[in-house]
Design a protein around this motif. Sequence first.
Motif, mmCIF file in Angstrom:
data_model
loop_
_atom_site.group_PDB
_atom_site.id
_atom_site.type_symbol
_atom_site.label_atom_id
_atom_site.label_comp_id
_atom_site.label_asym_id
_atom_site.label_seq_id
_atom_site.Cartn_x
_atom_site.Cartn_y
_atom_site.Cartn_z
ATOM 1 N N LEU A 89 43.931 41.014 48.719
ATOM 2 C CA LEU A 89 43.370 40.383 47.529
ATOM 3 C C LEU A 89 44.327 40.330 46.339
ATOM 4 N N GLY A 90 45.452 41.038 46.413
ATOM 5 C CA GLY A 90 46.363 41.093 45.274
ATOM 6 C C GLY A 90 46.808 39.739 44.753
ATOM 7 N N PRO A 91 47.390 38.867 45.601
ATOM 8 C CA PRO A 91 47.794 37.545 45.113
ATOM 9 C C PRO A 91 46.624 36.718 44.586
ATOM 10 N N SER A 92 45.457 36.841 45.218
ATOM 11 C CA SER A 92 44.289 36.103 44.747
ATOM 12 C C SER A 92 43.822 36.591 43.382
ATOM 13 N N VAL A 93 43.930 37.895 43.145
ATOM 14 C CA VAL A 93 43.503 38.454 41.854
ATOM 15 C C VAL A 93 44.388 37.951 40.724
ATOM 16 N N VAL A 94 45.719 38.006 40.914
ATOM 17 C CA VAL A 94 46.598 37.581 39.820
ATOM 18 C C VAL A 94 46.477 36.088 39.558
ATOM 19 N N ALA A 95 46.126 35.316 40.606
ATOM 20 C CA ALA A 95 45.951 33.873 40.400
ATOM 21 C C ALA A 95 44.570 33.552 39.849
ATOM 22 N N GLY A 96 43.521 34.171 40.436
ATOM 23 C CA GLY A 96 42.164 33.810 40.062
ATOM 24 C C GLY A 96 41.676 34.434 38.776
ATOM 25 N N VAL A 97 42.117 35.649 38.466
ATOM 26 C CA VAL A 97 41.647 36.348 37.275
ATOM 27 C C VAL A 97 42.604 36.130 36.105
ATOM 28 N N PHE A 98 43.899 36.253 36.360
ATOM 29 C CA PHE A 98 44.874 36.133 35.272
ATOM 30 C C PHE A 98 45.481 34.737 35.163
ATOM 31 N N HIS A 139 31.036 34.166 47.895
ATOM 32 C CA HIS A 139 29.600 34.208 47.586
ATOM 33 C C HIS A 139 29.301 35.072 46.364
ATOM 34 N N LEU A 140 30.011 36.187 46.226
ATOM 35 C CA LEU A 140 29.732 37.113 45.132
ATOM 36 C C LEU A 140 30.689 36.959 43.968
ATOM 37 N N GLY A 141 31.833 36.356 44.195
ATOM 38 C CA GLY A 141 32.861 36.277 43.165
ATOM 39 C C GLY A 141 33.928 37.328 43.392
ATOM 40 N N LEU A 142 35.134 37.057 42.924
ATOM 41 C CA LEU A 142 36.261 37.946 43.191
ATOM 42 C C LEU A 142 36.116 39.293 42.496
ATOM 43 N N ARG A 143 35.684 39.290 41.222
ATOM 44 C CA ARG A 143 35.594 40.540 40.479
ATOM 45 C C ARG A 143 34.622 41.545 41.093
ATOM 46 N N PRO A 144 33.380 41.156 41.413
ATOM 47 C CA PRO A 144 32.479 42.136 42.021
ATOM 48 C C PRO A 144 33.004 42.692 43.346
ATOM 49 N N VAL A 145 33.674 41.843 44.124
ATOM 50 C CA VAL A 145 34.218 42.308 45.404
ATOM 51 C C VAL A 145 35.335 43.317 45.174
ATOM 52 N N VAL A 146 36.214 43.030 44.215
ATOM 53 C CA VAL A 146 37.290 43.969 43.897
ATOM 54 C C VAL A 146 36.716 45.289 43.388
ATOM 55 N N ASP A 147 35.692 45.218 42.555
ATOM 56 C CA ASP A 147 35.067 46.440 42.043
ATOM 57 C C ASP A 147 34.506 47.283 43.191
ATOM 58 N N GLY A 148 33.832 46.629 44.132
ATOM 59 C CA GLY A 148 33.292 47.366 45.268
ATOM 60 C C GLY A 148 34.384 47.961 46.130
ATOM 61 N N TYR A 149 35.455 47.208 46.345
ATOM 62 C CA TYR A 149 36.592 47.685 47.128
ATOM 63 C C TYR A 149 37.201 48.916 46.480
ATOM 64 N N VAL A 150 37.411 48.832 45.160
ATOM 65 C CA VAL A 150 37.986 49.951 44.423
ATOM 66 C C VAL A 150 37.084 51.180 44.538
#
Length: 419
Positions: A234-243, A363-374
Amino acid sequence: MSRTATSSRTGFVLVTLTLGLLVAASSAPSPVFPVYQELWGVGPAAVTVVFAVYAAVLLVALLTVGSLSDHLGRRPVVLAALVGVIASMLVFSQASDVATLVAGRALQGFSTGTAIGALGAWLLDLAGPTRAPLAQLVNGAAPPAGLMAGGLGAGVLVQFGPAPTELTYLVLAGLLLLALVAVALTPDVVGRAPGALRSLRPVVQLPASSRGAFTAHLPGFLGSWGLGGLCLGLGPSVVAGVFGLHNHVVGGLVVASVAGVGAVTGVLTRHQDPRRVMTLGMAGLVAGPLVLVLGLTLLSVPVFFAGALLSGVGFGAGFQGALRGVLGTAPAHERAGVLAAVYVVSYLAFGLPAVVAGFLAPHLGLRPVVDGYVALVVVAGVAGLTASVRAGRRTPRHSAAVPGQLRRSPEACPLQERA
């Protein structure tokens, strides 16, 4: 200095480089996946399938042929596996659809699963009892270093080089070919054990002397490689999708920050007691991911990367401490099997949450999934930290295991009974 000693020392270096290169090849496709999505118009689910196939087939290999080199020798098993990885790189370089990527990742996963335990055991063989701590250090540091080199190197080639879907794989194929030649010249120094066909039955097996240590250090494997899956998946997706940072080098830097600091941490803690290293790693696996989430909440790139660097301490120390704690109990003729068991749980933690996250993100969005993963990584860190602290209180200091001490074992005792 004898010719055999010189050959073994040179072979140790060559096997170390081969192990790092093998892991680098596994992380290199991550920065290329966004290019496939743009060129082919596929969504995250397709990329997740490719990721899942690699992890699943690698686990199959670990469960079946992961200890085969204990019986056939390190060199022939590693040579065959390297041929498979080279072939997978060539398949990737010619891929024009998801089905071809899946085929290439399946071939790469099985080949990597075949080789990774054999290479780690070979390092211990070549080191001998006097340099066992060095071999254990390299076994712990080479995978993070390889992840860093693969992720960052591929990001640079994709961003600045020609043919972004081909160049990375062709470069890796050439380097792997050189590694194959080097491995062919490296000696096998440990005798082969009988029972090659019996070892192919899919069962995770550990010597009796290693089972307690394996259970005690399980949170270290789960937390560190779970964190690795988060960064690669998810790292590349996070920097592209969130930042909103679409530079492929920045995506590779997420992997490099965690894996690179992990490799350095492993080197810097090489003389520390494995239990202390494990404690440091578990603390990093708690604090680092929480800072990552803070960076996402604040939309702060510096805070996010500070969390990545701190997470790297957890990744490196958590895996290094756990690995040294387990390998110190492994007899010579069962080292590949012990390493196969380590990588089974490590790659389960690496692949399974990332696959689930990939399917849930649309379905849930990137942020909630990252939060759950963390949250999962932090839970593993807390469990490991609690276990380490309790073990430190129960065990007198003078009775702690000496790093690198290889104890002889009674006969192997499988985790599940053979039929």
